[in-house]
Write an enzyme that holds these catalytic residues in place. Structure first.
Site, PDB file in Angstrom:
ATOM      1  N   HIS A 178     -88.479 -82.134  12.662  1.00  0.00           N
ATOM      2  CA  HIS A 178     -87.715 -82.145  13.911  1.00  0.00           C
ATOM      3  C   HIS A 178     -86.268 -81.696  13.656  1.00  0.00           C
ATOM      4  O   HIS A 178     -85.376 -82.531  13.494  1.00  0.00           O
ATOM      5  CB  HIS A 178     -87.720 -83.543  14.533  1.00  0.00           C
ATOM      6  N   LYS A 189     -65.856-104.750  44.246  1.00  0.00           N
ATOM      7  CA  LYS A 189     -66.507-106.059  44.216  1.00  0.00           C
ATOM      8  C   LYS A 189     -67.637-106.136  43.176  1.00  0.00           C
ATOM      9  O   LYS A 189     -67.759-107.159  42.476  1.00  0.00           O
ATOM     10  CB  LYS A 189     -67.038-106.413  45.607  1.00  0.00           C
ATOM     11  N   THR A 243     -67.819-104.743  40.337  1.00  0.00           N
ATOM     12  CA  THR A 243     -67.169-104.917  39.032  1.00  0.00           C
ATOM     13  C   THR A 243     -66.681-106.354  38.866  1.00  0.00           C
ATOM     14  O   THR A 243     -66.832-106.963  37.802  1.00  0.00           O
ATOM     15  CB  THR A 243     -66.000-103.929  38.885  1.00  0.00           C
ATOM     16  N   GLN A 244     -66.106-106.911  39.916  1.00  0.00           N
ATOM     17  CA  GLN A 244     -65.634-108.292  39.841  1.00  0.00           C
ATOM     18  C   GLN A 244     -66.781-109.253  39.545  1.00  0.00           C
ATOM     19  O   GLN A 244     -66.660-110.168  38.730  1.00  0.00           O
ATOM     20  CB  GLN A 244     -64.959-108.677  41.161  1.00  0.00           C
ATOM     21  N   GLU A 267     -84.095 -80.583  15.628  1.00  0.00           N
ATOM     22  CA  GLU A 267     -83.169 -80.951  16.705  1.00  0.00           C
ATOM     23  C   GLU A 267     -82.400 -82.227  16.383  1.00  0.00           C
ATOM     24  O   GLU A 267     -81.288 -82.440  16.896  1.00  0.00           O
ATOM     25  CB  GLU A 267     -83.912 -81.101  18.040  1.00  0.00           C
ATOM     26  N   CYS A 301     -93.087 -79.704  15.296  1.00  0.00           N
ATOM     27  CA  CYS A 301     -94.037 -80.781  15.013  1.00  0.00           C
ATOM     28  C   CYS A 301     -95.396 -80.464  15.642  1.00  0.00           C
ATOM     29  O   CYS A 301     -96.115 -79.607  15.147  1.00  0.00           O
ATOM     30  CB  CYS A 301     -93.476 -82.119  15.489  1.00  0.00           C
ATOM     31  N   LYS A 316     -56.495-103.851  41.842  1.00  0.00           N
ATOM     32  CA  LYS A 316     -57.386-104.926  42.276  1.00  0.00           C
ATOM     33  C   LYS A 316     -58.271-105.383  41.120  1.00  0.00           C
ATOM     34  O   LYS A 316     -58.464-106.594  40.910  1.00  0.00           O
ATOM     35  CB  LYS A 316     -58.236-104.433  43.452  1.00  0.00           C
ATOM     36  N   SER A 367     -77.702 -99.891  35.166  1.00  0.00           N
ATOM     37  CA  SER A 367     -78.046 -99.292  33.878  1.00  0.00           C
ATOM     38  C   SER A 367     -77.715 -97.801  33.917  1.00  0.00           C
ATOM     39  O   SER A 367     -77.319 -97.262  34.947  1.00  0.00           O
ATOM     40  CB  SER A 367     -79.539 -99.496  33.589  1.00  0.00           C
ATOM     41  N   GLY A 410     -95.869 -78.737  18.154  1.00  0.00           N
ATOM     42  CA  GLY A 410     -95.774 -77.322  18.515  1.00  0.00           C
ATOM     43  C   GLY A 410     -96.183 -76.408  17.383  1.00  0.00           C
ATOM     44  O   GLY A 410     -96.725 -75.318  17.610  1.00  0.00           O
TER      45      GLY A 410
END
Length: 536
Positions: free
Chosen positions: A513, A186, A188-189, A515, A379, A220, A12, A381
């Site tokens: 917000h 490997k 990935t395979q 941001e 917010c 490969k 992940s 804050g």
């Protein structure tokens, strides 16, 4: 219309969100009409009630959806706003199916993953489309996880439909073993084999790696994963995430995809001039500014992802590199606040929920206010700035928010009722937590001759909200008398939206917000102004 699916394997946190956003940027730079959507395998209906440590920040769209932080990447890179219909989870899919079953819409059929759940996924994929050229679907999680199987089955069915043009991009991780002195293909395979078990053959493989991928490794992967060599795309680390579109272009990701979709890339020339200018700016930053962010999720930077990026955008606009000092609010008190904020050119307290860390945040606000240190409250804050001023300037005993103490003098209180879309929504402290806040874009009216008006340079603004509590308007006149002005209000004049100080170089709190609407190519004016003040 073409569907492009992006899956991940091996591990992940490979950066599928940035990869999806970067690909969309390249396609938009070729004048294609592009849309990005996210399908998440978790069983929560949305991330709204999930801990930031579990899932990072909750990103809010203009139309009020609480979504995955990857939608923030999509918006920042493509400079186009996402919608509620651009994100869905397994929880929402199953919820829709069960609601239909309860209403008898399946006419007594036995409800199964295939076809009912997979049909619901396909319904989502085909919904709310507006003649886009290419739709990118990022599938959350890792191939092989049991939760993602219904999504993979839905994709298999779509790709087997000869009337639908599609491509599948699989992002994997290529580890480097120092003991062997080589990259290993490997994993990935095996990851591709998991896809094949689901009946899906990838068209393009993107290889995340911290080291350059040699030709032998590419050959490969091509051989054992049944893709052409030029469809194995290195996805190497970049100094800045905003360099990623250029790096992918260098390895011809967009060209390879367009050829697969039967386009001639030469007929759609690439224009990355705005991004190249941005990269030049980033690489030539001469000044450094130190910002102290006082929060309680500081151990995971993704908890404040949009905030982090917005500060960087404000720095770039001021030709400055922003160094963020993440400060755990629980470790601040009256005795050590000066040491904790040492070397900070400005202080920012972001949004949040719950009583944990509130005392430390209030001490940081008090220190910034008394020492003329630029302060930006977002917010929570802003609400804590109101509480701090009420306690230490207005001398209101027991001033607090009813969120933290229901028996206190509530200068900040729970919204018990508000009106939206002609529907009266009643709320109390025992109500459900998920989806019960003031969510999405709301307008605010700014006072002329105020600092915030000079920053926005307009009278009416529209910003995104995500909060349950509001500043109590009954105390506004007391704040005004001491030079603390609510310079932004809801258009009906009831809800305070912006607080600023007439007695301070830069002391601003906002209920919304900002941001969430900052972009690398169009930084948010509040962050530009805040960083400019900090540089002084």
């Amino acid at each position: 219309m073409h569907f492009v699916f992006i899956t991940g394997g091996v591990a992940s946190s490979l950066g599928k969100g940035i990869a999806s956003a970067s690909l969309a940027t390249l396609l938009k730079s070729r004048k294609f009409k592009v849309r990005i959507r996210k399908l998440d395998p978790y069983l929560n209906v949305d991330p709204g009630t999930m801990s930031p440590y579990q899932h990072g920040e909750v990103y809010v769209t203009d139309d009020g959806a609480e979504t995955d932080l990857d939608l923030g990447h999509y918006e920042r890179f493509t400079n186009q706003s996402a919608k509620k219909s651009d994100s869905i989870s397994s929880g929402k899919i199953y919820s829709n199916v069960l609601n239909k079953e309860r209403k008898g819409e399946y006419l007594g059929a036995t409800i199964q993953v295939i076809p009912h759940v997979t049909n619901e996924i396909k319904n989502f994929m085909n919904s709310d489309l507006n003649n886009e050229d290419i739709i990118i679907y990022e599938i959350g999680g890792t191939v092989g996880d049991i939760e993602s199987l219904p999504f993979l089955e839905a994709i298999r069915q779509i790709r087997n439909d000869k009337n639908i043009s599609s491509a599948l991009i699989h992002m994997t991780y290529i580890p480097y073993l120092s003991s062997a002195g080589e990259l290993k293909t490997k994993p990935t395979q095996h990851s591709v084999k998991e896809l094949l078990n689901a009946g899906i053959q990838p068209d393009i493989i993107m290889c995340r790696s911290e080291r350059a991928i040699d030709k032998d490794s590419i050959s490969k992967i091509s051989l054992f994963c049944n893709v052409k060599k030029d469809s194995v795309i290195p996805a190497l680390n970049a100094k800045s995430i905003y360099e990623v579109p250029s790096l992918y272009s260098k390895y011809k990701l967009d060209e390879t995809l367009l050829k697969h979709l039967n386009y001639n890339p030469r007929k759609y020339p690439l224009n990355l001039k705005p991004w190249n200018k941005l990269i030049l700016k980033i690489n030539s930053l001469k000044k450094v500014v130190n910002i102290g962010v006082v929060g309680k999720y500081t151990n995971l930077k993704d908890s404040y992802k949009s905030l982090n990026e917005a500060l960087i955008h404000g720095g770039i606009e001021n030709s400055s590199k922003v160094e963020i000092k993440w400060i755990n609010a629980e470790k601040i008190n009256k005795k050590n606040v000066k040491d904790k904020l040492y070397n900070c050119d400005g202080v920012l307290v972001p949004g949040g929920f719950g009583v944990r860390g509130i005392g430390g945040k209030i001490e940081a606000i008090r220190y910034a206010r008394k020492n003329n240190l630029p302060y930006f409250g977002i917010c929570l804050g802003m609400q804590l700035a109101v509480i701090e001023i009420a306690r230490n300037v207005l001398r209101i005993k027991n001033a607090n928010s009813s969120e933290f103490n229901s028996k206190s003098k509530s200068v900040v209180g729970l919204m018990t009722e508000w009106v939206k879309n002609n529907t009266i929504i009643k709320r109390n402290i025992n109500s459900d937590k998920g989806g019960t806040m003031r969510l999405g874009s709301y307008k605010a009216k700014l006072k002329k001759n105020s600092k915030v008006f000079s920053i926005y340079k307009k009278n009416i603004i529209s910003e995104r909200h995500r909060h349950r509590y509001e500043v109590n308007e009954k105390f506004i006149s007391k704040f005004n008398k001491k030079g603390y002005i609510f310079s932004g209000m809801s258009p009906d004049g009831i809800l305070p939206e912006v607080l600023e100080s007439n007695n301070h170089p830069w002391f601003i709190g906002v209920q919304f917000h900002p941001e969430l609407k900052s972009r690398p190519l169009t930084p948010h004016p509040l962050f530009v102004s805040f960083i400019k003040s900090c540089l002084k």
